[in-house]
Design an enzyme around this catalytic site. Structure first.
Site, PDB file in Angstrom:
ATOM      1  CB  CYS A 116      -0.967   0.007   1.177  1.00 37.18           C
ATOM      2  SG  CYS A 116      -2.187  -1.288   1.020  1.00 37.18           S
ATOM      3  CG  HIS A 258      -3.135   3.629   2.311  1.00 37.01           C
ATOM      4  ND1 HIS A 258      -3.721   3.241   1.131  1.00 37.01           N
ATOM      5  CD2 HIS A 258      -3.093   2.516   3.095  1.00 37.01           C
ATOM      6  CE1 HIS A 258      -4.013   1.960   1.192  1.00 37.01           C
ATOM      7  NE2 HIS A 258      -3.652   1.503   2.378  1.00 37.01           N
ATOM      8  CG  ASN A 288      -6.753  -0.407   1.548  1.00 38.23           C
ATOM      9  OD1 ASN A 288      -6.086  -0.084   0.572  1.00 38.23           O
ATOM     10  ND2 ASN A 288      -6.222  -0.821   2.683  1.00 38.23           N
TER      11      ASN A 288
HETATM   12  O1  UT7 Z   1      -3.721  -1.113   3.584  1.00 36.04           O
HETATM   13  C1  UT7 Z   1      -2.669  -1.623   4.334  1.00 36.04           C
HETATM   14  C2  UT7 Z   1      -2.789  -1.205   5.720  1.00 36.04           C
HETATM   15  N1  UT7 Z   1      -3.975  -1.800   6.292  1.00 36.04           N
HETATM   16  C3  UT7 Z   1      -4.512  -1.269   7.344  1.00 36.04           C
HETATM   17  O2  UT7 Z   1      -4.019  -0.255   7.779  1.00 36.04           O
HETATM   18  C4  UT7 Z   1      -5.649  -1.977   7.990  1.00 36.04           C
HETATM   19  C5  UT7 Z   1      -5.544  -1.821   9.472  1.00 36.04           C
HETATM   20  N2  UT7 Z   1      -6.546  -2.547  10.254  1.00 36.04           N
HETATM   21  C6  UT7 Z   1      -7.848  -2.235  10.241  1.00 36.04           C
HETATM   22  O3  UT7 Z   1      -8.303  -1.379   9.512  1.00 36.04           O
HETATM   23  C7  UT7 Z   1      -8.741  -2.963  11.202  1.00 36.04           C
HETATM   24  O4  UT7 Z   1      -7.942  -3.721  12.099  1.00 36.04           O
HETATM   25  C8  UT7 Z   1      -9.769  -3.902  10.515  1.00 36.04           C
HETATM   26  C9  UT7 Z   1     -10.836  -3.087   9.819  1.00 36.04           C
HETATM   27  C10 UT7 Z   1      -9.063  -4.821   9.524  1.00 36.04           C
HETATM   28  C11 UT7 Z   1     -10.471  -4.760  11.565  1.00 36.04           C
HETATM   29  O5  UT7 Z   1     -11.057  -3.941  12.556  1.00 36.04           O
HETATM   30  P1  UT7 Z   1     -10.800  -4.253  14.108  1.00 36.04           P
HETATM   31  O6  UT7 Z   1     -11.618  -3.285  14.834  1.00 36.04           O
HETATM   32  O7  UT7 Z   1      -9.318  -4.245  14.317  1.00 36.04           O
HETATM   33  O8  UT7 Z   1     -11.414  -5.667  14.264  1.00 36.04           O
HETATM   34  P2  UT7 Z   1     -10.696  -7.049  14.648  1.00 36.04           P
HETATM   35  O9  UT7 Z   1      -9.812  -7.521  13.530  1.00 36.04           O
HETATM   36  O10 UT7 Z   1     -10.102  -6.948  16.002  1.00 36.04           O
HETATM   37  O11 UT7 Z   1     -11.961  -7.965  14.729  1.00 36.04           O
HETATM   38  C12 UT7 Z   1     -12.952  -7.763  15.729  1.00 36.04           C
HETATM   39  C13 UT7 Z   1     -14.069  -8.756  15.433  1.00 36.04           C
HETATM   40  C14 UT7 Z   1     -13.574 -10.184  15.190  1.00 36.04           C
HETATM   41  O12 UT7 Z   1     -14.501 -11.060  15.764  1.00 36.04           O
HETATM   42  P3  UT7 Z   1     -14.176 -11.795  17.174  1.00 36.04           P
HETATM   43  O13 UT7 Z   1     -12.924 -12.577  16.908  1.00 36.04           O
HETATM   44  O14 UT7 Z   1     -13.975 -10.679  18.154  1.00 36.04           O
HETATM   45  O15 UT7 Z   1     -15.387 -12.633  17.382  1.00 36.04           O
HETATM   46  C15 UT7 Z   1     -13.621 -10.326  13.697  1.00 36.04           C
HETATM   47  O16 UT7 Z   1     -13.828 -11.671  13.283  1.00 36.04           O
HETATM   48  O17 UT7 Z   1     -14.741  -8.358  14.226  1.00 36.04           O
HETATM   49  C16 UT7 Z   1     -14.830  -9.490  13.368  1.00 36.04           C
HETATM   50  N3  UT7 Z   1     -14.853  -9.030  11.985  1.00 36.04           N
HETATM   51  C17 UT7 Z   1     -15.984  -8.754  11.343  1.00 36.04           C
HETATM   52  N4  UT7 Z   1     -17.258  -8.781  11.722  1.00 36.04           N
HETATM   53  C18 UT7 Z   1     -18.185  -8.428  10.817  1.00 36.04           C
HETATM   54  C19 UT7 Z   1     -13.795  -8.821  11.144  1.00 36.04           C
HETATM   55  N5  UT7 Z   1     -14.249  -8.408   9.940  1.00 36.04           N
HETATM   56  C20 UT7 Z   1     -15.597  -8.372  10.042  1.00 36.04           C
HETATM   57  C21 UT7 Z   1     -16.621  -8.031   9.134  1.00 36.04           C
HETATM   58  N6  UT7 Z   1     -17.896  -8.063   9.568  1.00 36.04           N
HETATM   59  N7  UT7 Z   1     -16.365  -7.637   7.868  1.00 36.04           N
END
Ligand code: UT7
Length: 337
Positions: A116, A258, A288
């Site tokens: 990215c 980004h 993204n």
């Molecule tokens: O482009 C390169 C750089 N990339 C980034 O900078 C991305 C950085 N990270 C993020 O933007 C965020 O970490 C995400 C958007 C990817 C995820 O958000 P988060 O608040 O960090 O969520 P998480 O990964 O901690 O997941 C929390 C919960 C999980 O469920 P459990 O394990 O707590 O039951 C995930 O399985 O949210 C769940 N989850 C979803 N639920 C509904 C993850 N994706 C989804 C989804 N819909 N699409």
């Protein structure tokens, strides 16, 4: 008489292309265990564009490149650099095909891989060509077709990424003119290479008949760890890029980060003590788009009047590698095509 400074890279053209097919959060929620409410509140994304089967990264790159040349009033460039993580094929690079399709003949053309952050690495590479006198104009394209590497069953990545391409033309110019890029700040930390990765299909884990059932050819991201790193690195590099042009962070009219996650962009602004209203938000409509994210966001800001000639902007990215960077410039009088 020879100039005291090497030529500066000056942005003089901007073009974009998005594949026409739009996938909304509701569309995704019919296929995966997710919801519009979760995706909007956790990321700020409302929809994304997805390439049809048979459309490759070069197809998007050629459209954006053609438009950037048109925006610059040019029909040629001396060199083509394509930033991408999703090349048409593992070998060869995508840029030579893009240059040929654009009718640019036998100019130097190559890819840059910094996930990215790829667009900023490509800008820095182009700046080097211009400073060395190896080129007078460089077409820099960020293009990605992440839909080709996402796991169809992975809601955490399917919700985030979209396909697209954006391109700029840089020409050799004067460091004081609008559009002149200050030194591009770049960094990397390979200790984090597992946080954003396609585990199989490279030389570390080639996909062979005997290992095919345990291979993982899809894009994987440890979102939470990436989030923390992204905020810190984008804030630091943005501040340095602004200071190199003699600006205080408060002088920045628009932060074009980004477009990974609106919560990351706001956290970067907070860390810089910049009002959140000075972050340009485009991901609500495109998600993204990886290496295409910055030129797409710049074009959106310019087309919607959010960016005016003379505005001071800082653009910053973070991505796999890990890699990060930032660049600052005064916005030139350029209309995106
Ligand atoms: O482009 C390169 C750089 N990339 C980034 O900078 C991305 C950085 N990270 C993020 O933007 C965020 O970490 C995400 C958007 C990817 C995820 O958000 P988060 O608040 O960090 O969520 P998480 O990964 O901690 O997941 C929390 C919960 C999980 O469920 P459990 O394990 O707590 O039951 C995930 O399985 O949210 C769940 N989850 C979803 N639920 C509904 C993850 N994706 C989804 C989804 N819909 N699409």
């Amino acid at each position: 008489m020879a100039s005291a400074h090497p030529p500066a890279p000056v942005l003089c053209g901007l073009g974009t292309w998005l594949p026409p097919h739009v996938v909304t959060n509701d569309d995704l929620s019919r296929e995966l265990d997710t919801s519009d409410e979760w995706i909007r509140s956790r990321t700020g994304i409302g929809r994304r564009h997805v390439a049809d089967p048979g459309t490759a990264t070069s197809d998007l790159a050629v459209e954006a490149g053609r438009r950037a040349l048109k925006s610059a009033g040019l029909d040629a460039a001396d060199t083509v650099v394509v930033a991408t993580t999703t090349p048409d094929r593992p070998c060869p690079a995508t840029a030579p095909l893009v240059a040929s399709e654009l009718g640019l003949g036998t100019v130097p053309a190559f890819d840059v891989g910094a996930v990215c952050t790829g667009f900023l690495y490509a800008l820095a590479t182009a700046a080097g060509f211009l400073a060395a006198g190896s080129a007078g104009t460089v077409l820099v394209i960020g293009a990605d077709t992440y839909s080709s590497i996402l796991d169809p069953a992975d809601r955490s990545t399917r919700a985030i990424f979209g396909d697209g391409a954006g391109a700029v033309v840089l020409r050799a110019g004067d460091p004081d003119e609008p559009g002149a890029l200050g030194r591009v700040e770049l960094g990397s930390d390979g200790r984090g290479c597992d946080l954003i990765t396609v585990p199989s299909g490279g030389s570390r884990d080639p996909i062979r008949a005997e290992t095919a059932d345990r291979a993982d050819p899809f894009f994987r991201m440890e979102g939470k760890k990436v989030f923390r790193n992204a905020v810190e690195r984008m804030a630091e590099s943005s501040q340095t890029a602004a200071e190199r042009l003699g600006w205080g962070v408060g002088d920045v009219d628009l932060l074009v980060a980004h477009q990974a996650n609106i919560r990351i962009m706001h956290a970067v602004a907070d860390r810089l003590c910049l009002p959140r209203s000075r972050c340009h938000v485009h991901l609500d409509r495109v998600g993204n788009t990886a290496a295409a994210s910055i030129p797409l966001a710049l074009a959106d800001a310019a087309a919607t009047g959010r960016l005016q000639p003379g505005d001071r902007i800082v653009t910053t990215a973070f991505g796999g590698g890990l890699t990060w960077g930032a660049a600052a410039l005064r916005w030139p009088d350029v209309s995106p095509a």
